[in-house]
Scaffold this motif. Structure first.
Motif, PDB file in Angstrom:
ATOM      1  N   SER A 147      -0.157  -2.131  -1.776  1.00  0.00           N
ATOM      2  CA  SER A 147      -1.491  -2.316  -1.195  1.00  0.00           C
ATOM      3  C   SER A 147      -1.395  -2.815   0.238  1.00  0.00           C
TER       4      SER A 147
ATOM      5  N   TYR B 282      -7.969  -3.155   0.336  1.00  0.00           N
ATOM      6  CA  TYR B 282      -6.518  -3.138   0.107  1.00  0.00           C
ATOM      7  C   TYR B 282      -5.871  -4.460   0.530  1.00  0.00           C
TER       8      TYR B 282
ATOM      9  N   ARG C 197      -6.379  -6.775  -2.324  1.00  0.00           N
ATOM     10  CA  ARG C 197      -5.440  -6.481  -3.405  1.00  0.00           C
ATOM     11  C   ARG C 197      -4.048  -7.023  -3.063  1.00  0.00           C
TER      12      ARG C 197
ATOM     13  N   HIS D 196      -3.498   8.690   1.576  1.00  0.00           N
ATOM     14  CA  HIS D 196      -2.853   7.620   0.794  1.00  0.00           C
ATOM     15  C   HIS D 196      -1.358   7.901   0.649  1.00  0.00           C
TER      16      HIS D 196
ATOM     17  N   VAL E  91      -4.480   2.056  -6.254  1.00  0.00           N
ATOM     18  CA  VAL E  91      -3.146   2.070  -5.661  1.00  0.00           C
ATOM     19  C   VAL E  91      -2.258   3.039  -6.428  1.00  0.00           C
TER      20      VAL E  91
ATOM     21  N   GLU F 296       2.338  -3.471  -7.092  1.00  0.00           N
ATOM     22  CA  GLU F 296       0.993  -3.017  -6.682  1.00  0.00           C
ATOM     23  C   GLU F 296       0.500  -3.760  -5.439  1.00  0.00           C
TER      24      GLU F 296
END
Length: 475
Positions: A311, A375, A378, A276, A27, A307
């Motif tokens: 994500s 993701y 996460r 990303h 990330v 984070e």
């Protein structure tokens, strides 16, 4: 990246190098990252200078353009979805007070600014403009006007994000309304870029002018508490009540919109890191906007929750991209899938444009779905970091969007000729399970369907295995 279109590889690499890796993992926080020399930034800067020059000639400053029939970012699609003209209620208050609508909005803005702490708009207090003197009748009218603007923001949120809107109903009222205000700002930003401009001589030039005006309005609202139209009032009130609300993710979202402009933005994404950055700007930013409103549970901080928040935004955007591969290719001529991933799995752009699903495409979809689920895993770690009353909207969105990946699989990975869709009743039926997952007891007594569910490590391992298998085939 195709030569002569959008950003060069060197400029893209420069932006990517400025990102900050979080938690030692995949990330990246691209907050405030931008390349002032990119074609898109230079075009926006030029449009901004032109717009600012026009303001100097206009004694009304940056009030709503008299030639604009609707509020900025409100177009036929929004009105059709909601069912009536957005913001028209200001006329009722104008008639009641006997004041011009613009004057009334400005007075309400002054009233709201007077409630802010001195650190929220420091320049305002230094200039002595932080005080307000209104009669009880006027203040009651301003409160009703703000309540109506919030109500309309909720209606817009409900029209475009029904499941998420249901989740906001469990939030404390101030947080619920603040999330609506943020959503409406994001929706208006998106519509400024995507709205058809059939009568414009130069649609891109008009759009850039609007986007530069929108950015200036954003900066003035956050710096000085200035408003232009009635739907700005909820966001100003949000900033007053949540003074730590940062401007950076809002500005970054505008950068994300720039990336979608043909000829200026990035028309293809060579690597996952490039995509990303796009995912951060158009979706990860929403998580950062929401964090001060949702708040953290005891023992957690915004820095720890950042984070997972990023994500979740990345997971949402990957899901959007995978769901819409065929639609984006047919209607927009765009391919968001990383070019290197396509090459690795033997998928060509021609194949996508012709909507041919074969085993290579299926394998590519399996890989991208595994990445998205990594993701999501996460992001899931961040739900317990939120205040208990803030968890359900996030969990609902996480579960509902995750189901789209299941639907793609059920469609035999065909996202070229079929669109994965989760029905209204499926979403509603999932609410009790989403609610249960937000409870502490779910950690020790998970739902039957959650027993043995893959962990973050499992998804990371699956990604590695898919790549190892592909590399072995290629060697």
């Amino acid at each position: 990246m195709l030569e002569g279109h959008g950003s060069s590889k060197e400029k893209i690499a420069n932006e990517l190098s400025l990102g900050k890796t979080l938690d030692g993992g995949p990330v990246i926080d691209f907050g405030a990252v931008k390349d002032d020399k990119s074609r898109a930034e230079m075009a926006l800067s030029a449009a901004r200078k032109k717009y600012e020059a026009s303001l100097n000639k206009n004694t009304k400053g940056d009030r709503q353009h008299s030639s604009r029939q609707r509020l900025m970012g409100i177009n036929d699609e929004v009105v059709a979805e909601v069912g009536y003209e957005i913001g028209a209620f200001i006329k009722e208050f104008s008639e009641e007070s006997g004041e011009d609508a613009d004057v009334l909005v400005q007075k309400c803005g002054i009233y709201l600014r007077s409630k802010a702490g001195q650190d929220t708009f420091p320049q305002l207090w230094k200039s002595g403009n932080g005080n307000a003197d209104f009669s009880p009748e006027e203040m009651a009218r301003f409160d009703r006007l703000l309540a109506r603007a919030y109500e309309e923001s909720g209606i817009v949120t409900s029209a475009f994000a029904k499941t998420f809107y249901l989740g906001t109903q469990v939030l404390p009222e101030p947080a619920m309304k603040a999330i609506w205000a943020v959503y409406v700002w994001c929706r208006r930003t998106d519509e400024i870029v995507d709205a058809p401009r059939l009568e414009a001589a130069d649609p891109n030039a008009e759009m850039l002018s609007d986007l530069s005006e929108w950015e200036i309005r954003l900066e003035r609202l956050f710096d000085r508490g200035e408003v232009v139209d009635v739907l700005d009032l909820p966001l100003l009130d949000c900033k007053v009540k949540y003074p730590s609300l940062p401007i950076i993710p809002f500005s970054d979202m505008i950068r994300g919109m720039l990336m979608d402009i043909p000829g200026l933005g990035q028309e293809r994404y060579d690597t996952w890191d490039e995509l990303h950055l796009y995912c951060y700007r158009v979706a990860g930013t929403v998580g950062l906007m929401s964090m001060p409103i949702f708040g953290c549970a005891p023992g957690f901080t915004d820095e720890l929750a950042k984070e997972p928040a990023l994500s979740l935004g990345v997971a949402f955007q990957i899901t959007n991209i995978l769901r819409d591969v065929g639609e984006d290719a047919e209607k927009r001529g765009r391919v968001y899938l990383p070019q290197r991933d396509m090459e690795r799995f033997g998928v060509t752009e021609k194949q996508i444009m012709e909507k041919r699903v074969n085993q290579n495409y299926i394998n590519l979809m399996k890989f991208e779905i595994a990445r998205a689920r990594m993701y999501y895993a996460r992001a899931l770690r961040g739900v317990p970091m939120l205040r208990p009353e803030s968890r359900l909207p996030v969990q609902l969105s996480l579960d509902a969007y995750g189901q789209i990946l299941d639907k793609i699989e059920e469609n035999s990975y065909d996202s070229l000729t079929k669109r994965a869709y989760v029905g209204k009743w499926e979403k509603l039926a999932g609410i009790p399970a989403s609610w249960y997952r937000t409870l502490d007891i779910a950690k020790t007594l998970p739902l039957p369907g959650d027993w043995g569910k893959p962990s973050l490590e499992d998804y990371e391992k699956e990604l590695e295995e898919i790549l190892e298998k592909k590399w072995a085939e290629m060697s």
